[in-house]
Write a protein that holds these residues in place. Structure first.
Motif, PDB file in Angstrom:
ATOM      1  N   ILE A 131      -0.075  -8.951   6.232  1.00 56.51           N
ATOM      2  CA  ILE A 131      -1.536  -8.736   6.566  1.00 56.51           C
ATOM      3  C   ILE A 131      -2.146  -9.939   7.334  1.00 56.51           C
ATOM      4  O   ILE A 131      -3.033  -9.958   7.765  1.00 56.51           O
ATOM      5  N   TRP A 168     -10.154   7.071   3.835  1.00 52.63           N
ATOM      6  CA  TRP A 168      -9.933   7.649   5.163  1.00 52.63           C
ATOM      7  C   TRP A 168      -9.352   6.922   6.223  1.00 52.63           C
ATOM      8  O   TRP A 168      -8.941   7.415   7.286  1.00 52.63           O
ATOM      9  N   VAL A 169      -9.244   5.532   5.804  1.00 52.45           N
ATOM     10  CA  VAL A 169      -8.539   4.675   7.023  1.00 52.45           C
ATOM     11  C   VAL A 169      -6.986   4.937   7.175  1.00 52.45           C
ATOM     12  O   VAL A 169      -6.380   5.006   6.321  1.00 52.45           O
ATOM     13  N   GLU A 175     -12.265 -10.030   1.317  1.00 52.52           N
ATOM     14  CA  GLU A 175     -12.018  -8.801   0.916  1.00 52.52           C
ATOM     15  C   GLU A 175     -10.444  -8.516   0.896  1.00 52.52           C
ATOM     16  O   GLU A 175     -10.119  -8.007  -0.226  1.00 52.52           O
ATOM     17  N   LEU A 176      -9.936  -8.748   2.085  1.00 50.16           N
ATOM     18  CA  LEU A 176      -8.679  -8.342   2.207  1.00 50.16           C
ATOM     19  C   LEU A 176      -7.523  -9.030   1.461  1.00 50.16           C
ATOM     20  O   LEU A 176      -6.601  -8.950   0.989  1.00 50.16           O
ATOM     21  N   GLY A 236     -14.076  -5.322   6.987  1.00 48.92           N
ATOM     22  CA  GLY A 236     -14.866  -5.661   5.681  1.00 48.92           C
ATOM     23  C   GLY A 236     -14.370  -7.166   5.210  1.00 48.92           C
ATOM     24  O   GLY A 236     -14.953  -7.816   4.170  1.00 48.92           O
ATOM     25  N   ARG A 249      -8.184 -10.556  -1.546  1.00 50.71           N
ATOM     26  CA  ARG A 249      -8.149 -10.070  -2.734  1.00 50.71           C
ATOM     27  C   ARG A 249      -6.848  -9.405  -3.163  1.00 50.71           C
ATOM     28  O   ARG A 249      -6.250  -9.202  -4.299  1.00 50.71           O
ATOM     29  N   LEU A 261      -7.413  -0.552  -4.593  1.00 49.71           N
ATOM     30  CA  LEU A 261      -8.702  -1.064  -3.768  1.00 49.71           C
ATOM     31  C   LEU A 261      -8.863  -0.396  -2.586  1.00 49.71           C
ATOM     32  O   LEU A 261     -10.030  -0.237  -2.308  1.00 49.71           O
ATOM     33  N   HIS A 289     -10.414  -7.618   9.861  1.00 48.50           N
ATOM     34  CA  HIS A 289     -10.712  -6.559   8.999  1.00 48.50           C
ATOM     35  C   HIS A 289     -12.313  -6.363   9.053  1.00 48.50           C
ATOM     36  O   HIS A 289     -12.934  -7.375   8.794  1.00 48.50           O
ATOM     37  N   LEU A 305      -1.304  -0.713  10.855  1.00 49.56           N
ATOM     38  CA  LEU A 305      -0.543  -1.611  10.353  1.00 49.56           C
ATOM     39  C   LEU A 305       1.049  -1.505  10.669  1.00 49.56           C
ATOM     40  O   LEU A 305       1.817  -2.255   9.936  1.00 49.56           O
ATOM     41  N   PHE A 355       0.892  -1.318  -0.037  1.00 51.67           N
ATOM     42  CA  PHE A 355       0.102  -0.134   0.035  1.00 51.67           C
ATOM     43  C   PHE A 355       1.060   1.193  -0.120  1.00 51.67           C
ATOM     44  O   PHE A 355       1.937   1.375   0.584  1.00 51.67           O
TER      45      PHE A 355
HETATM   46  C1  HEM Z   1     -14.006  -1.701   6.200  1.00 55.94           C
HETATM   47  C2  HEM Z   1      -9.285  -1.456   7.222  1.00 55.94           C
HETATM   48  C3  HEM Z   1      -8.052  -3.140   3.032  1.00 55.94           C
HETATM   49  C4  HEM Z   1     -12.464  -3.661   1.918  1.00 55.94           C
HETATM   50  C5  HEM Z   1     -12.651  -1.564   6.755  1.00 55.94           C
HETATM   51  C6  HEM Z   1     -12.663  -0.568   7.909  1.00 55.94           C
HETATM   52  C7  HEM Z   1     -11.458  -0.681   8.391  1.00 55.94           C
HETATM   53  C8  HEM Z   1     -10.581  -1.192   7.221  1.00 55.94           C
HETATM   54  C9  HEM Z   1     -10.698   0.108   9.724  1.00 55.94           C
HETATM   55  C10 HEM Z   1     -13.685   0.080   8.732  1.00 55.94           C
HETATM   56  C11 HEM Z   1     -13.786   1.407   8.125  1.00 55.94           C
HETATM   57  C12 HEM Z   1     -15.137   2.306   8.468  1.00 55.94           C
HETATM   58  O1  HEM Z   1     -16.121   1.469   8.995  1.00 55.94           O
HETATM   59  O2  HEM Z   1     -15.108   3.502   8.430  1.00 55.94           O
HETATM   60  C13 HEM Z   1      -8.447  -2.146   6.318  1.00 55.94           C
HETATM   61  C14 HEM Z   1      -6.931  -2.187   6.204  1.00 55.94           C
HETATM   62  C15 HEM Z   1      -6.703  -2.627   5.038  1.00 55.94           C
HETATM   63  C16 HEM Z   1      -7.789  -2.884   4.258  1.00 55.94           C
HETATM   64  C17 HEM Z   1      -6.196  -1.721   7.320  1.00 55.94           C
HETATM   65  C18 HEM Z   1      -5.236  -2.982   4.506  1.00 55.94           C
HETATM   66  C19 HEM Z   1      -4.568  -3.677   5.141  1.00 55.94           C
HETATM   67  C20 HEM Z   1      -8.934  -3.614   2.344  1.00 55.94           C
HETATM   68  C21 HEM Z   1      -9.252  -3.869   0.974  1.00 55.94           C
HETATM   69  C22 HEM Z   1     -10.571  -3.872   0.552  1.00 55.94           C
HETATM   70  C23 HEM Z   1     -11.309  -3.655   1.528  1.00 55.94           C
HETATM   71  C24 HEM Z   1      -8.063  -4.162   0.123  1.00 55.94           C
HETATM   72  C25 HEM Z   1     -10.998  -4.440  -0.739  1.00 55.94           C
HETATM   73  C26 HEM Z   1     -10.824  -5.237  -1.533  1.00 55.94           C
HETATM   74  C27 HEM Z   1     -13.379  -3.219   2.885  1.00 55.94           C
HETATM   75  C28 HEM Z   1     -14.727  -3.082   2.819  1.00 55.94           C
HETATM   76  C29 HEM Z   1     -15.286  -2.242   4.034  1.00 55.94           C
HETATM   77  C30 HEM Z   1     -13.871  -2.408   5.129  1.00 55.94           C
HETATM   78  C31 HEM Z   1     -15.696  -3.552   1.740  1.00 55.94           C
HETATM   79  C32 HEM Z   1     -16.433  -2.126   4.474  1.00 55.94           C
HETATM   80  C33 HEM Z   1     -17.005  -3.144   5.553  1.00 55.94           C
HETATM   81  C34 HEM Z   1     -18.587  -2.904   6.119  1.00 55.94           C
HETATM   82  O3  HEM Z   1     -18.566  -1.468   6.511  1.00 55.94           O
HETATM   83  O4  HEM Z   1     -19.486  -3.469   5.774  1.00 55.94           O
HETATM   84  N1  HEM Z   1     -11.428  -1.713   6.536  1.00 55.94           N
HETATM   85  N2  HEM Z   1      -8.968  -2.595   5.166  1.00 55.94           N
HETATM   86  N3  HEM Z   1     -10.465  -3.195   2.635  1.00 55.94           N
HETATM   87  N4  HEM Z   1     -12.729  -2.781   4.223  1.00 55.94           N
HETATM   88 FE1  HEM Z   1     -10.869  -2.461   4.630  1.00 55.94          FE
END
Ligand code: HEM
Length: 83
Positions: free
Chosen positions: A33, A65-66, A46-47, A42, A49, A58, A40, A72, A26
């Motif tokens: 990871i 905003w994260v 998802e991760l 999500g 991928r 992605l 995660h 990490l 990233f």
């Molecule tokens: C939600 C962290 C990578 C897809 C979240 C949230 C965090 C997070 C903190 C909650 C955000 C919120 O509610 O405002 C991370 C971290 C990543 C990572 C640290 C990298 C290591 C990814 C990737 C994808 C992804 C690569 C897609 C391929 C999603 C989705 C949600 C989500 C779809 C929404 C889940 C929901 O609210 O139902 N992630 N993420 N994330 N993440 Fe990630």
């Protein structure tokens, strides 16, 4: 060796693409990871991928905003280089 970051090539990154050994890049930095997968919000699938790949696009599409570097920082492996 010294105080620099470990250099990770794209081909090396690609080899770490399983749940037990998942690396992803990233913003030019490479992270292991695996430990974060179960946490995660999500979901693991998802991760996964972006395992073995550059996940920047992605990540930015889903939640720019994260604060990934902060979340990490313990999982940082090194810096992504050409090759
Ligand atoms: C939600 C962290 C990578 C897809 C979240 C949230 C965090 C997070 C903190 C909650 C955000 C919120 O509610 O405002 C991370 C971290 C990543 C990572 C640290 C990298 C290591 C990814 C990737 C994808 C992804 C690569 C897609 C391929 C999603 C989705 C949600 C989500 C779809 C929404 C889940 C929901 O609210 O139902 N992630 N993420 N994330 N993440 Fe990630």
């Amino acid at each position: 060796t010294g105080a620099g970051f470990m250099r990770v090539t794209m081909s090396e990154l690609k080899e770490h693409n399983t749940v037990d050994d998942a690396w992803s890049a990233f913003n030019g930095m490479v992270y292991n990871i695996t430990a974060y997968l179960p946490f995660h919000p999500g979901g693991e699938d998802e991760l996964m991928r972006v395992a073995g790949r550059d996940g920047t696009k992605l990540f930015m599409l889903t939640h720019s905003w994260v604060n990934l570097d902060y979340m990490l920082k313990e999982c940082m492996v090194g810096v992504l280089v050409r090759g």
